[in-house]
Scaffold this active site. Sequence first.
Site: not given
Ligand code: UD1
Length: 365
Positions: A211
């Site tokens: 991820h």
């Molecule tokens: C975040 C953390 C990462 C952790 C990971 C665990 C930061 C910088 N990153 O990364 O360190 O290892 O969580 O999972 O805080 N999205 C969904 N549904 C959700 C959440 C996210 O579809 O419930 C998708 C969205 O497109 C979003 C992307 O995932 O833009 C990224 O989500 P985000 O929380 O920004 O970062 P992660 O990649 O999940």
Amino acid sequence: MLDLIDIVVGTRPNFVKAAALIHELNRKKKGLWKFNYRIVHTGQHYDDNLSNVFFSQLGIPEPDVNLSVGSGSQAKQTADIMVAYENLLFEKKSSLCVVFGDVNSTVAAALVAKKMLIKVAHIEAGIRSRDQTMPEEINRIVTDSITDYFFTTTEQASTNLRESGVAADRVFFVGNTMIDTLLTNVARFSKPVFFDSLKLLEKKYILLTLHRPANVDDPIKLAKILNTIMQAANGIPILFVVHPRTRHTINSISTVPSAIKMVEAQPYLNFNFLLKNAHVVISDSGGVSEEATVLDVPCLTMRNSTERPETVVQGTNELVGDDEGALIDALHKIHSGNWKSGVVPKLWDGKAAKRICEILETLKF
Ligand code: UD1
């Protein structure tokens, strides 16, 4: 009036780390405990299978507050959490803000609390990858620069903090609350329904999770990683547990090799069943490398650095970065049964949350 502790969580790994502490706080509340707590969910993760299901499987009470910030750029997400958490503190101020790990929710809440003269406690403080191209490393450094009480998972993390000038009496080596949760739940791990229909057999599949933006945001790079793993799999099925971020990119890859079976992000008890029974896990997660070490499952981490060196030095993990040759060599070694066995790092014994609570009782905030 009891002092109020904010337990601030936002993402999947936060929920796992916080679960152990919340259970210990609940046990303490039955005695002469002098604190109350409030669970503040920032809403950084909001999908059921990244959020709600973790609360229900781990027996965490519903959040008292959900800031519902959702996704966004690094700056927007961090800023939205800050504004929303500040408003909450304007309404009702807490005495201590507890944050976990290295995600955007961690740094955002710590900044807000500190500026409102609320003490900050950081659980999993002090770990460092020295790679500032990752947002998590920046989050760690900034959070630790304003933290009052540091709870560390390793002696190395404590050393890192002392070397950066933190007074030794604010650093507490307590162990790992993520491992507390793992050990509490190991007997409850549960086989996902697809396990049999996909004809998976224990210790005869490769578990894959990716991820990190560096691995999954570019479809060409992701397709190349998947092809390399498939070629080195030796015919062993690959189970790819797909994070929503990765799903966006997968949708733009025209052909994913058919030997790779894809399933959605899994609930905690199901994911850890898959991990415990895997032949090897290939991942870019830090938390997974810790869990694999304790479960004694070979682990290959597709990153060039780690903030968790003990998983390599003492555990079952090796870094393979994006070096195809290193990945292929490591997989061959694992296929032929020549992988190292893990030693469980010191104090990863299921009692970290208990130690944290005992220390909290002695602190002034
Ligand atoms: C975040 C953390 C990462 C952790 C990971 C665990 C930061 C910088 N990153 O990364 O360190 O290892 O969580 O999972 O805080 N999205 C969904 N549904 C959700 C959440 C996210 O579809 O419930 C998708 C969205 O497109 C979003 C992307 O995932 O833009 C990224 O989500 P985000 O929380 O920004 O970062 P992660 O990649 O999940």
